[in-house]
Scaffold this motif. Structure first.
Motif, PDB file in Angstrom:
ATOM      1  N   GLN A 699       0.795  -1.214   0.000  1.00  0.00           N
ATOM      2  CA  GLN A 699       0.000   0.000   0.000  1.00  0.00           C
ATOM      3  C   GLN A 699       0.832   1.270   0.000  1.00  0.00           C
ATOM      4  N   SER A 700       2.114   1.187   0.360  1.00  0.00           N
ATOM      5  CA  SER A 700       2.927   2.390   0.436  1.00  0.00           C
ATOM      6  C   SER A 700       4.301   2.128  -0.158  1.00  0.00           C
ATOM      7  N   ARG A 701       5.016   3.236  -0.398  1.00  0.00           N
ATOM      8  CA  ARG A 701       6.376   3.113  -0.940  1.00  0.00           C
ATOM      9  C   ARG A 701       7.302   2.435   0.061  1.00  0.00           C
ATOM     10  N   ALA A 702       7.083   2.698   1.347  1.00  0.00           N
ATOM     11  CA  ALA A 702       7.928   2.095   2.379  1.00  0.00           C
ATOM     12  C   ALA A 702       7.784   0.577   2.380  1.00  0.00           C
ATOM     13  N   GLU A 703       6.539   0.111   2.192  1.00  0.00           N
ATOM     14  CA  GLU A 703       6.332  -1.337   2.149  1.00  0.00           C
ATOM     15  C   GLU A 703       7.036  -1.955   0.947  1.00  0.00           C
ATOM     16  N   ALA A 704       6.938  -1.295  -0.200  1.00  0.00           N
ATOM     17  CA  ALA A 704       7.598  -1.824  -1.391  1.00  0.00           C
ATOM     18  C   ALA A 704       9.101  -1.848  -1.232  1.00  0.00           C
ATOM     19  N   GLU A 705       9.676  -0.799  -0.603  1.00  0.00           N
ATOM     20  CA  GLU A 705      11.121  -0.771  -0.385  1.00  0.00           C
ATOM     21  C   GLU A 705      11.549  -1.867   0.590  1.00  0.00           C
ATOM     22  N   ALA A 706      10.705  -2.129   1.590  1.00  0.00           N
ATOM     23  CA  ALA A 706      11.034  -3.184   2.551  1.00  0.00           C
ATOM     24  C   ALA A 706      11.114  -4.547   1.866  1.00  0.00           C
ATOM     25  N   VAL A 707      10.133  -4.801   0.971  1.00  0.00           N
ATOM     26  CA  VAL A 707      10.148  -6.064   0.237  1.00  0.00           C
ATOM     27  C   VAL A 707      11.360  -6.144  -0.665  1.00  0.00           C
TER      28      VAL A 707
END
Length: 806
Positions: A699-707
């Motif tokens: 849902q967010s850019r932070a989540e995508a970066e974490a993955v």
């Protein structure tokens, strides 16, 4: 089939030979399954030890109570004066092991037999008592079931056989009975609750102590006197022939007999040379050993080989010294058998039965192909050509081969003139005819191209290797041997210390004649039929035929090797020193520590290795080849590191609190997962668990970066898990192969795995997850062991209770 398109027929394995032995004539021939050769057997002295002894002398020997000995070197015996079973070996003096009053019995003990699982079986007052040497359960008296127990033979697989007795030699005495004891009581540490409303199983103990009567030993004219079990649990029963007429044997052949029981009794096997042996044991190599009295009252041990299906055992030439023997039977429980020494078991340890290395072989023996399995060429016009024999011929030994050819599947009588002699080595007897052919040594391991041969020894000129002789009739004018069926008889001759050995015998047919194929017709044979069979000097054409056979015998193996040169490109047949050369054809190289068998396997799989090089499957295949299938067995597991991500915090079979386990780095920080209304994997604050969901969950850019960071840390990394029991050399080889076979951009780690099953590291049971072998129980080590996992606290199972701390 050779270069001349001749087929060969072979005798090599045990079913190919029918051995003929006669102990009375001093002839023993047998097939040695370990060496895979036909050889002369060991032969003892042909004499009767106890011919002049009567029952008054022998019965007290039978009445002696055998002692027992264990692997720790402690022993137990029946003390008739004290009325107790006493033990020694665990310290100074003796100690009490058992007395009949402990189980409410009164009477003398007649046998002791240590069994599997630390159990000692005691025959007392015609009942069987089982003692657990570690006192896991209390002594138990087995049900009688009408069986008057006298002798016991513990089955190494569990349970025990029982023979009723004592033996009676009266003419109308009832027959002995064979029974079996199985089961054991519940452990003393288990408390069984009781109560009116408490549900309980119908049978508390699923394996209770029980007695079965197996068979009544109604053998006319015989009395069973002893029994013993071999290492496989097969029971042997020794009997005396008291009435030769009833037993169906002549009075001069009333030897003791041996029968084996495995659901039913085998046919009796006579023990030549002994009439009244009083003790029986089975040696670790499967031979039977008996104790018998000499005429002067001394005791001698005799060993017997037991050929399969034979009606007569073969006395062996081994000599077993019995220093200080007390005159009693073998002790039970240990392999090899032990005997007691004077002045008694209380003071001196039992002595193992050991043979002196004094080989004594029979000087003669014979064998033949089975009567229903002759060499069948399928053509009555067949001319049998050449004989090849792979043999060991030490000095002063020889092999005589008799051949006969017929058009009907029926062998001629042994004294028929249709048998024709061929000789190898030294034969002490004069030949039947002066022109009998003698075999020559060939400097090849086998005439079959590029085959290593079937002998257990390297070739040696004139003594070991391949021998050949042209098949012929030494007495006939035309010496070719013709007929559809070929019959073979082999006689072995030794000097009493050494024996010849035959690894394989091959006969080729039908003859490829150099005269018929390469010379004008004027050189061909002109004598046929009965005229060719008459006795006399060979015809000129026959002489030329056999003379050219000398050249043919040299050229044909050379032609065979040329015709089969393609075999050298087969990884299974190329010589070991040429493996590197063959591997260079396909760009394959070997590490120096890789063995020859692994090199051949890698060569056979070179195409598959090339197709898979640079991928995980290629690495798995390479590791499987150099470790003899360890990847397929589950001892080595290749795992891509993304399967080790911390998101999968639950790994069944692993202790997540173990921060030192190399398979679980950092898992303790995330904690164990739990399943509730919603699935949580680790700390909710950490976004890495989103890697298990699809893109739509980000849902967010932070989540995508974490993955992305998670996958980046685990990309291009591989872990090879090696079972902890792998030896150091193999582990080093695995590290080298992993480094060589992995792509340059992949980082490989090789670590040892301590758990047999990790669900979550790899998830397909039987595909990429393996259940390893259960760890063997080991003694507890302070500061290292975890109770309940693998290590146990266990006292040794010793006949002397002082070694148990009890």
């Amino acid at each position: 089939m050779d270069a001349n398109r001749l087929r060969f027929y072979m005798l090599a394995d045990a079913p190919d030979w029918v051995t003929e032995s006669s102990v009375s004539a001093g002839e023993v021939c047998l097939y040695d399954a370990k060496r895979r050769t036909l050889r002369l057997g060991s032969l003892g002295e042909s004499r009767t030890f106890d011919e002049a002894l009567d029952l008054a002398v022998l019965e007290p020997r039978l009445a002696r109570v055998p002692g027992a000995v264990d692997a720790f070197g402690t022993w137990a015996w029946w003390d008739d004066v004290a009325g107790q079973v006493r033990a020694a070996g665990g310290g100074a003096g003796t100690t009490l092991r058992f007395e009949p009053a402990q189980v409410g019995l009164s009477g003398a003990v007649t046998d002791l037999s240590p069994g599997a699982g630390g159990i000692l079986y005691v025959a007392v007052a015609q009942r069987v008592v089982a003692l657990h040497l570690r006192k896991v359960w209390s002594a138990v008296v087995f049900p009688a079931e009408g069986l008057a127990a006298h002798r016991i033979a513990a089955d190494p697989r569990g349970g025990a056989y029982v023979l009723s007795g004592p033996p009676s030699f009266a003419p109308n005495a009832p027959p002995a009975v064979l029974g079996r004891m199985d089961g054991q009581p519940l452990l003393d540490v288990l408390s069984i609750p009781s109560g009116a409303g408490l549900f309980r199983p119908m049978e508390e103990n699923p394996d209770p102590p029980r007695t079965r009567v197996l068979e009544t030993l109604a053998w006319p004219g015989e009395v069973p006197v002893a029994l013993a079990c071999d290492t496989e649990g097969r029971l042997a029963v020794l009997s005396w022939v008291m009435d030769p007429a009833l037993a169906g044997v002549p009075p001069d052949a009333a030897h003791a007999r041996l029968r084996f029981y495995s659901g039913r009794f085998s046919t009796p096997v006579a023990l030549p040379g002994v009439l009244r042996p009083f003790s029986l044991a089975i040696l670790p190599d499967g031979r039977a050993a008996v104790l018998s009295l000499l005429d002067d009252g001394k005791v001698e041990a005799v060993a017997y080989a037991l050929p399969a299906g034979a009606s007569e055992a073969i006395p062996q030439g081994d000599y077993f010294p019995l220093p200080g023997h007390d005159g009693g039977p073998f002790l039970q429980g240990a392999k090899p058998p032990h005997h007691a020494v004077n002045p008694g078991l209380a003071d001196m340890a039992p002595v193992p039965l050991q043979a002196l290395s004094l080989p004594r072989c029979a000087e003669r023996g014979s064998a033949a192909n089975p009567p229903n399995r002759p060499f069948d060429s399928g053509d009555g016009r067949t001319v049998w050509h050449r004989l090849y024999v792979e043999a060991l011929l030490p000095p002063r030994t020889g092999v005589r081969v008799w051949l006969a050819a017929t058009d009907e599947p029926l062998a001629p009588p042994s004294d028929s003139p249709h048998w024709h002699e061929h000789r190898l080595g030294l034969i002490p007897e004069a030949p039947v005819h002066p022109d009998v052919p003698h075999g020559s040594w060939v400097p090849l391991p086998s005439e079959v191209p590029f085959q290593p041969g079937m002998l257990p020894a390297p070739p040696a000129p004139g003594e070991s290797g391949l021998f050949t002789v042209l098949i012929q009739r030494a007495h006939a004018k035309v010496r070719a041997l013709s007929g559809r069926y070929l019959w073979v008889r082999v006689e072995l001759f030794g000097d009493g210390r050494r024996t010849p050995e035959v690894g394989a015998l091959r006969a080729y047919a039908s003859r490829f004649s150099y005269v018929d194929n390469y010379l004008p017709s004027l050189y061909r044979e002109e004598l046929f039929g009965e005229d060719a069979d008459t006795t006399g000097r060979a015809t000129p054409a026959d002489f030329l035929e056999r003379f050219l056979g000398i050249v043919e015998g040299v050229l044909t193996p050379i032609e065979d090797r040329i015709a089969h040169a393609h075999v050298l490109t087969d990884p299974g047949h190329v010589p070991g020193d040429s493996l590197e050369w063959l591997a260079s054809w396909v760009g394959l190289s070997f590490d120096p520590v890789v063995g020859e068998s692994q090199r051949r396997a890698m060569l056979r799989s070179a195409p598959a290795l090339a197709r898979r090089r640079g991928c995980v499957e290629g690495l798995r295949l390479a590791l499987d080849l150099v470790t003899d299938g360890a990847v397929n067995r589950g001892a080595v597991v290749v795992v891509e590191d993304f399967r080790l991500r911390r998101t999968l915090a639950t790994i069944l079979g692993a202790d997540l609190a173990d921060t030192e386990d190399p398979l679980l780095p950092g898992l303790a920080r995330s904690g164990n997962s739990y399943v509730g209304d919603t699935l949580f994997l680790g700390d909710e604050a950490r976004k890495e668990f989103l890697a298990v969901f699809g893109d739509e969950t980000l849902q967010s850019r932070a989540e995508a970066e974490a993955v992305e960071q998670l996958l980046e840390r685990l990309a291009h990394r591989l872990t090879v898990l090696v079972h902890q029991g792998t030896d150091t050399r193999t582990l080093g080889l695995i590290r080298k192969v992993a480094e060589q076979e992995a792509p340059a951009h992949v980082q490989v780690s090789v670590i040892t795995a301590s758990r047999p099953l990790l669900v979550g590291v790899a998830s397909l049971v039987g595909v990429d997850t393996y259940v390893g072998p259960a760890p063997a129980p080991t003694s507890v080590r302070v500061g290292h062991s975890v109770l309940g996992l693998a290590d146990v606290i266990e006292r040794p199972s010793s006949l002397d209770p002082r070694l148990e701390g009890g």
